[in-house]
Design a protein around this motif. Structure first.
Motif, mmCIF file in Angstrom:
data_model
loop_
_atom_site.group_PDB
_atom_site.id
_atom_site.type_symbol
_atom_site.label_atom_id
_atom_site.label_comp_id
_atom_site.label_asym_id
_atom_site.label_seq_id
_atom_site.Cartn_x
_atom_site.Cartn_y
_atom_site.Cartn_z
ATOM 1 N N GLY B 52 -11.132 -0.579 -2.983
ATOM 2 C CA GLY B 52 -11.314 0.608 -3.802
ATOM 3 C C GLY B 52 -10.871 1.906 -3.169
ATOM 4 O O GLY B 52 -11.079 2.972 -3.744
ATOM 5 N N SER B 53 -10.270 1.841 -1.985
ATOM 6 C CA SER B 53 -9.784 3.066 -1.353
ATOM 7 C C SER B 53 -8.552 2.746 -0.522
ATOM 8 O O SER B 53 -8.162 1.588 -0.387
ATOM 9 N N GLU B 54 -7.940 3.787 0.022
ATOM 10 C CA GLU B 54 -6.709 3.611 0.784
ATOM 11 C C GLU B 54 -6.960 2.816 2.052
ATOM 12 O O GLU B 54 -8.015 2.943 2.687
ATOM 13 N N ALA B 55 -5.968 2.043 2.454
ATOM 14 C CA ALA B 55 -6.084 1.251 3.677
ATOM 15 C C ALA B 55 -6.103 2.154 4.904
ATOM 16 O O ALA B 55 -5.611 3.287 4.871
ATOM 17 N N THR B 56 -6.668 1.631 5.972
ATOM 18 C CA THR B 56 -6.714 2.350 7.254
ATOM 19 C C THR B 56 -5.651 1.760 8.152
ATOM 20 O O THR B 56 -5.758 0.597 8.565
ATOM 21 N N TYR B 57 -4.640 2.560 8.495
ATOM 22 C CA TYR B 57 -3.490 2.074 9.240
ATOM 23 C C TYR B 57 -3.644 2.322 10.735
ATOM 24 O O TYR B 57 -4.195 3.344 11.157
ATOM 25 N N GLU B 58 -3.117 1.388 11.500
ATOM 26 C CA GLU B 58 -3.108 1.529 12.956
ATOM 27 C C GLU B 58 -1.895 2.359 13.374
ATOM 28 O O GLU B 58 -0.934 2.535 12.602
ATOM 29 N N PHE B 66 4.355 0.050 4.633
ATOM 30 C CA PHE B 66 3.475 -1.108 4.409
ATOM 31 C C PHE B 66 2.354 -0.750 3.424
ATOM 32 O O PHE B 66 1.172 -0.748 3.793
ATOM 33 N N PRO B 67 2.687 -0.463 2.179
ATOM 34 C CA PRO B 67 1.622 -0.192 1.215
ATOM 35 C C PRO B 67 0.738 -1.407 1.011
ATOM 36 O O PRO B 67 1.215 -2.543 0.961
ATOM 37 N N ILE B 68 -0.550 -1.153 0.924
ATOM 38 C CA ILE B 68 -1.557 -2.211 0.824
ATOM 39 C C ILE B 68 -2.443 -1.933 -0.378
ATOM 40 O O ILE B 68 -2.829 -0.784 -0.618
ATOM 41 N N SER B 69 -2.782 -2.991 -1.087
ATOM 42 C CA SER B 69 -3.764 -2.860 -2.159
ATOM 43 C C SER B 69 -4.912 -3.813 -1.904
ATOM 44 O O SER B 69 -4.749 -4.856 -1.267
ATOM 45 N N ARG B 70 -6.092 -3.432 -2.388
ATOM 46 C CA ARG B 70 -7.245 -4.327 -2.364
ATOM 47 C C ARG B 70 -8.093 -4.006 -3.590
ATOM 48 O O ARG B 70 -9.074 -3.258 -3.499
ATOM 49 N N ASN B 72 -10.178 -5.898 -5.280
ATOM 50 C CA ASN B 72 -11.529 -6.484 -5.330
ATOM 51 C C ASN B 72 -11.866 -7.109 -3.977
ATOM 52 O O ASN B 72 -11.112 -6.957 -3.003
ATOM 53 N N LEU B 73 -12.989 -7.814 -3.919
ATOM 54 C CA LEU B 73 -13.481 -8.329 -2.640
ATOM 55 C C LEU B 73 -12.880 -9.671 -2.238
ATOM 56 O O LEU B 73 -13.280 -10.247 -1.227
ATOM 57 N N THR B 74 -11.936 -10.185 -3.027
ATOM 58 C CA THR B 74 -11.340 -11.485 -2.702
ATOM 59 C C THR B 74 -9.814 -11.454 -2.634
ATOM 60 O O THR B 74 -9.193 -12.487 -2.394
ATOM 61 N N PHE B 75 -9.197 -10.310 -2.833
ATOM 62 C CA PHE B 75 -7.745 -10.274 -2.972
ATOM 63 C C PHE B 75 -7.168 -9.011 -2.350
ATOM 64 O O PHE B 75 -7.746 -7.916 -2.465
ATOM 65 N N SER B 76 -6.002 -9.182 -1.708
ATOM 66 C CA SER B 76 -5.286 -8.041 -1.151
ATOM 67 C C SER B 76 -3.790 -8.344 -1.143
ATOM 68 O O SER B 76 -3.388 -9.506 -1.128
ATOM 69 N N THR B 77 -2.987 -7.298 -1.205
ATOM 70 C CA THR B 77 -1.543 -7.448 -1.061
ATOM 71 C C THR B 77 -1.016 -6.506 0.011
ATOM 72 O O THR B 77 -1.547 -5.406 0.208
ATOM 73 N N LEU B 78 0.019 -6.961 0.666
ATOM 74 C CA LEU B 78 0.771 -6.154 1.630
ATOM 75 C C LEU B 78 2.217 -6.157 1.180
ATOM 76 O O LEU B 78 2.784 -7.225 0.937
ATOM 77 N N THR B 79 2.807 -4.991 1.058
ATOM 78 C CA THR B 79 4.222 -4.886 0.735
ATOM 79 C C THR B 79 4.978 -4.429 1.970
ATOM 80 O O THR B 79 4.560 -3.473 2.632
ATOM 81 N N VAL B 80 6.054 -5.117 2.263
ATOM 82 C CA VAL B 80 6.959 -4.681 3.328
ATOM 83 C C VAL B 80 8.140 -4.020 2.622
ATOM 84 O O VAL B 80 8.892 -4.702 1.906
ATOM 85 N N SER B 81 8.271 -2.728 2.783
ATOM 86 C CA SER B 81 9.232 -1.951 1.991
ATOM 87 C C SER B 81 10.519 -1.697 2.759
ATOM 88 O O SER B 81 10.524 -1.599 4.000
#
Lengths: 116, 114
Positions: B52-58, B66-70, B72-81
């Motif tokens: 429900g919020s933006e990812a925390t990047y290292e 590397f945009p990331i979505s989440r 819900n509590l069981t699913f996430s995506t990572l895009t390599v752009s």
């Protein structure tokens, strides 16, 4: 900066012998340590973990030893089998103020080869 | 532990294109993470996927690359752009059920960029 490293990048052992994989860590504040096994083409698989209030923990054929004095971690595998051939990673983390586990920092990995 | 799946398991892509990697867990988890493992190397944390919020990047990793979505509590995506050959790596999803347990890893996505 802080780092986790390994003494031996490769280890070759005879089937049936015991294996010892070593790991040095530099962050004295780390309080949680994990060993992972990664077989070729797969993701890391959890083997065993240990918290800093312990110095030894045993699992099935595996033992993890923690020496906080010299900041050293080891994984012992008894009666090594061909199926144990993999890359082994140690990882460390520090518990956050809120009680959650901090990010994992991984060591470089040791490749274990078991000779039949 | 948790059962974690990733899609695709592997892909070969052309430079300049983007790839979205999916991570699905069989149960609700508190924390989800994305790692990169370059050939013959150890694992490096890219970011923590926050529900429900933006990812925390290292350090060294940015949202534009590397945009990331989440959702819900069981699913996430990572895009390599805008991929380059240097992005050729294994990308791994991991989860921590309660934020106080160990992390469990998915099988990884093997990416080759030509």
């Amino acid at each position: 900066g802080e780092s986790v490293g390994l003494h031996l990048p490769t280890l070759s052992v005879q089937e049936g012998d015991n294996s010892i994989i070593n790991c040095a860590y530099s962050n004295s504040a780390s309080d949680y340590f994990i060993w992972y096994k990664q077989e070729s083409g797969k993701g890391p698989q959890f083997i065993i973990d240990i918290r800093s209030n312990m110095d030894k923990r045993q699992g099935q054929r595996v033992t993890v030893l923690l020496n906080k004095t010299v900041k050293h971690l080891s994984l012992q595998i008894a009666a090594t089998q061909p199926g144990d051939s993999a890359v082994y990673f140690c990882a460390e983390s520090v518990m956050n103020y809120g009680g959650s586990q901090g990010n994992l920092i991984f060591g470089k990995g040791t490749k274990l080869s078991v000779k039949p | 532990s948790a059962v974690i799946s990733q899609k695709p398991s592997r892909d070969i892509c052309q430079r300049g294109t983007s790839l979205t990697i999916q991570c699905q867990v069989d149960s609700q988890v508190t924390m989800m993470f994305w790692y990169r493992q370059q050939p013959g190397q150890s694992l490096t944390l890219i970011a923590t996927a926050n529900q429900g919020s933006e990812a925390t990047y290292e350090s060294g990793f940015v949202i534009d690359k590397f945009p990331i979505s989440r959702p819900n509590l069981t699913f996430s995506t990572l895009t390599v752009s805008n991929m380059s050959p240097e992005d050729s790596s294994i990308y791994l999803c991991s989860v921590d059920k309660t934020a106080q347990e160990t992390q469990y890893f998915g099988p990884g996505t093997r990416l080759l960029v030509l």
